[in-house]
Enzyme design. Structure first.
Site, PDB file in Angstrom:
ATOM      1  N   HIS A 544       1.715  -5.142 -18.970  1.00 27.58           N
ATOM      2  CA  HIS A 544       0.489  -5.985 -18.387  1.00 27.58           C
ATOM      3  C   HIS A 544      -0.132  -6.820 -19.467  1.00 27.58           C
ATOM      4  CE1 HIS A 544      -0.370  -2.982 -15.068  1.00 27.58           C
ATOM      5  NE2 HIS A 544       0.805  -3.599 -14.722  1.00 27.58           N
ATOM      6  N   HIS A 587      -3.137  -3.298 -11.689  1.00 21.08           N
ATOM      7  CA  HIS A 587      -2.168  -3.579 -12.143  1.00 21.08           C
ATOM      8  C   HIS A 587      -2.388  -5.382 -12.100  1.00 21.08           C
ATOM      9  CE1 HIS A 587       0.582  -0.185 -11.945  1.00 21.08           C
ATOM     10  NE2 HIS A 587      -0.736   0.060 -12.306  1.00 21.08           N
TER      11      HIS A 587
END
Ligand code: FAD
Ligand code: NAG
Ligand code: NAG
Ligand code: NAG
Ligand code: NAG
Length: 610
Positions: A544, A587
């Site tokens: 990420h 996310h």
């Protein structure tokens, strides 16, 4: 009458054709998993070599919008902008098409070792990734239509309301939770029993549970309740608690933004999608107006003009690379590489990552039966079973450690026994032989529960820099995780929470026992030093990265304004996860799509009369 006829023809052939399909998938999985195990990742973009060095630049005409990168954000932008017939759009993508293998969610680790991944690794680290070969963590990035959403772990996790309100507090009007929620809802076609008012039912993007749930899921929820963690829809206003994971899948198959969005737009005559193209430079004139881009494909170099805008959606590593190659970036860094500086901006700085600690594995005496690939394929073709789960996780949860912060600080992912036997995980983690042999190889797919802990609001910052002024060179990715002690402390609190969760009688009843961790044994008597050492050795990332072209009002600390225009340059925007000015407590795929949805509306408003 006609419909009846079609149905009966399908019925007649069902027996044989489904067996053929099963055999096809069994063979596909056998062949492609083997290929992945021996695949060597590239270390440069040399596949585009002769084109980059070509002395003639061909003219590729002109378009209203030229979008660089068909990833999560780029695919959505191209889909939405091409709804306006009068815009002529060119979408340029370095990778190629998705395929039947990449559509299988559980193959996500294998996709790291295919041409759908750029193949980056971090630079050798000193504060993290210490248990990895060469002290380098893998930095997979999608290089395919759909971008990273075509190789990701398909988890649909939007983040917390306070995260977006914070974007406004940082000087970016328009991004509050109330203002972005409609865009999350617009994209979504939710099949889950989420909270009313928070989910879309008519969007392009299918969101569903993987079914059936693991038999371990109810145990996990039971133990969570004992830890005062309610069972929630985490994609709503109140995020703290545990919840069944929502996935971007449709009938068990991956729903990248390429499939979910772009496939609806590709046949439009005003949109041209061009794959296998490396964009090497944004051309900016003396008055600081973006004119178009240079790209190479099939060994030839081209220039394409953008009449309205160039939109860079090349992702968190490649967008900074492209901007810097084009003269936009930190002055001293560009000068040192003999790149003419057009605009001095902190491009590539402020790299944030959600560190992921995978060190808590529990073996239980509750063993799942031993099943075969044939059975998994049969289930998958019905949209069911372990192949429909990305990274094996079935549930997620959020806790708040520390003080002051309103959003959760730690996420936990619950991975019940995955059933699938595979060796690819150690290659994906890049673990050294000790951690591979004495930790990962001890995971039992029929009875080991794996917990991943993610650090949601890291204080540490990394950086993307150029290796040289050559677009064939990979940029450097310095993750620099855990350079701030607070980040270690938060993960230790997360570890304590999980250890208590597995001390509940729910897990005691199945004799859950922590798998021995092979590293840092010499520190075992010093509690904090021990866990700090373990964290620095075993932590990877949850893939990420964000923040490398952050939005904000100040040119010293940000790269784009709140409408994502590059500071100081006209007709140039960056639209991808790089623009996030702070870390979402979730996310990144859903927020990247949300950002693209919102900017598409802004752009349509600006050019509504032209
Ligand atoms: C392995 C992995 C697992 C993940 N798991 C999850 C998850 O489960 N849930 C979740 O929400 N998020 C997950 N993420 C994160 C999420 O998928 C990404 O943050 C998101 O897709 C980023 O979108 P983007 O538009 O910023 O960039 P990308 O989707 O990466 O798109 C960038 C695109 O630009 C193209 N490109 C780059 N440079 C050039 C160039 N010079 N010329 C032409 N084209 C170029 C790339 O090939 C790519 O297609 C994961 C990511 C990875 C890599
Ligand atoms: C480009 O020109 C240079 C100098 O004239 C020459 O050496 C080089 O081979 C040429 N490159 C190509 C790809 O034609
Ligand atoms: C949790 O499990 C125990 C048995 O293991 C059971 O008695 C209890 O009712 C369960 N609690 C909930 C809330 O499901
Ligand atoms: C599971 O089955 C495979 C063959 O299908 C066999 O090789 C393996 O040893 C079995 N594992 C267990 C734990 O029974
Ligand atoms: C598992 O362990 C528990 C607790 O020790 C025990 O009560 C139970 O009988 C065991 N079950 C099996 C199948 O071994």
């Amino acid at each position: 009458m006609y419909a009846l006829l079609v149905v009966s023809v399908i019925n007649l052939s069902v027996g044989t054709s489904s067996t053929i399909t099963e055999k096809y998938y069994e063979e596909l999985i056998r062949q492609r998993t083997a290929e992945a195990e021996s695949y060597n990742l590239p270390t440069t973009n040399n596949e585009f070599k002769p084109g980059v060095q070509s002395n003639t630049t061909h003219d590729y005409g002109s378009y209203d919008f030229v979008i660089v990168g068909a990833g999560s954000a780029g695919s959505v932008l191209a889909t939405r902008l091409s709804e306006t017939d009068s815009y002529k759009i060119l979408l340029l993508e370095a990778g190629g098409e998705e395929d039947d293998f990449s559509q299988i969610p559980s193959m996500f680790h294998h996709l790291f070792f295919t041409k759908m991944n750029w193949g980056y690794f971090s630079t050798p680290q000193t504060t993290c990734c210490l248990g990895m070969k060469n002290r380098a963590c893998a930095v997979p990035r999608g290089k395919v239509l759909g971008g990273s959403s075509a190789i990701n772990a398909i988890m649909y996790v939007r983040g917390n309301r306070y995260d977006f309100d914070e974007w406004v507090e940082l000087g970016n009007p328009g991004w509050s939770y109330e203002e972005v929620l409609p865009y999350f809802i617009k994209s979504e076609n939710s099949q889950v029993d989420g909270d009313p008012g928070y989910h879309g039912k008519t969007g392009f993007w299918n969101v569903a549970y993987s079914s059936p749930a693991s038999p371990f899921l109810s145990k996990f929820f039971n133990a969570s309740l004992k830890m005062n963690q309610p069972v929630v829809d985490y994609n709503r206003r109140q995020q703290i608690g545990s919840g069944r994971l929502q996935f971007t899948i449709k009938r068990g198959k991956r729903q990248s933004t390429g499939k979910a969005f772009l496939d609806n737009a590709r046949q439009r005559s005003n949109l041209e999608v061009k794959s296998n193209v490396l964009v090497t430079k944004v051309i900016i004139d003396k008055s600081k107006v973006a004119k178009g881009v240079e790209f190479v494909t099939k060994h030839k170099k081209f220039f394409v003009k953008a009449k309205k805008e160039v939109i860079v959606s090349a992702g968190v590593v490649n967008s900074p690379q492209l901007l810097m190659l084009s003269g936009i970036g930190p002055k001293d860094h560009l000068k040192a590489l003999k790149i003419d500086v057009i605009e001095d901006l902190p491009v590539g700085m402020n790299l944030r990552e959600h560190a992921l600690f995978p060190g808590l594995v529990y073996n239980t005496n509750y063993t799942l039966s031993n099943r075969s690939t044939e059975e998994f394929v049969k289930e998958y073709l019905k949209g069911l079973g372990p192949y429909t789960r990305g990274a094996g996780a079935d549930a997620i949860g959020f806790i708040h450690t520390g003080q002051g912060n309103r959003a959760p600080t730690i996420e936990y992912l619950f991975v019940p026994p995955t059933e699938i036997k595979s060796k690819i995980i150690s290659k994906a983690f890049n673990y050294n032989d000790d951690l591979t042999n004495n930790f990962l190889n001890k995971l039992d797919p029929q009875r080991s529960i794996l917990i991943y802990l993610a650090l949601l609001h890291p204080k540490s910052r990394g950086r993307i820099t150029l290796k040289s002024n050559d677009p064939l060179d990979f940029p450097y990715v310095n993750l620099n995780m855990f350079s701030e002690q607070e980040d270690i402390d938060a993960v230790i609190e997360g570890i304590e929470f999980i250890r208590n969760l597995f001390e509940t009688d729910t897990f005691k009843k199945i004799d859950a026992r922590l798998l021995e961790i092979p590293v840092c044994k010499e520190l075992k008597k010093q509690y904090r030093e021990y866990w700090e050492c373990v964290i620095r050795h075993m932590t990877l990332t949850i893939y990420h990265p964000h923040g490398t072209t952050a939005m904000g009002p100040d040119k010293k600390t940000s790269v784009v304004d709140s409408d994502l225009n590059v500071h100081g340059i006209q007709k140039l925007r960056v639209v991808d996860a790089g623009v996030f000015p702070s870390s979402p407590s979730g996310h990144l795929n859903a927020p990247a799509v949300m950002v693209a949805e919102k900017i598409a509306d802004i752009i349509k408003k600006i050019y509504r009369f032209s």
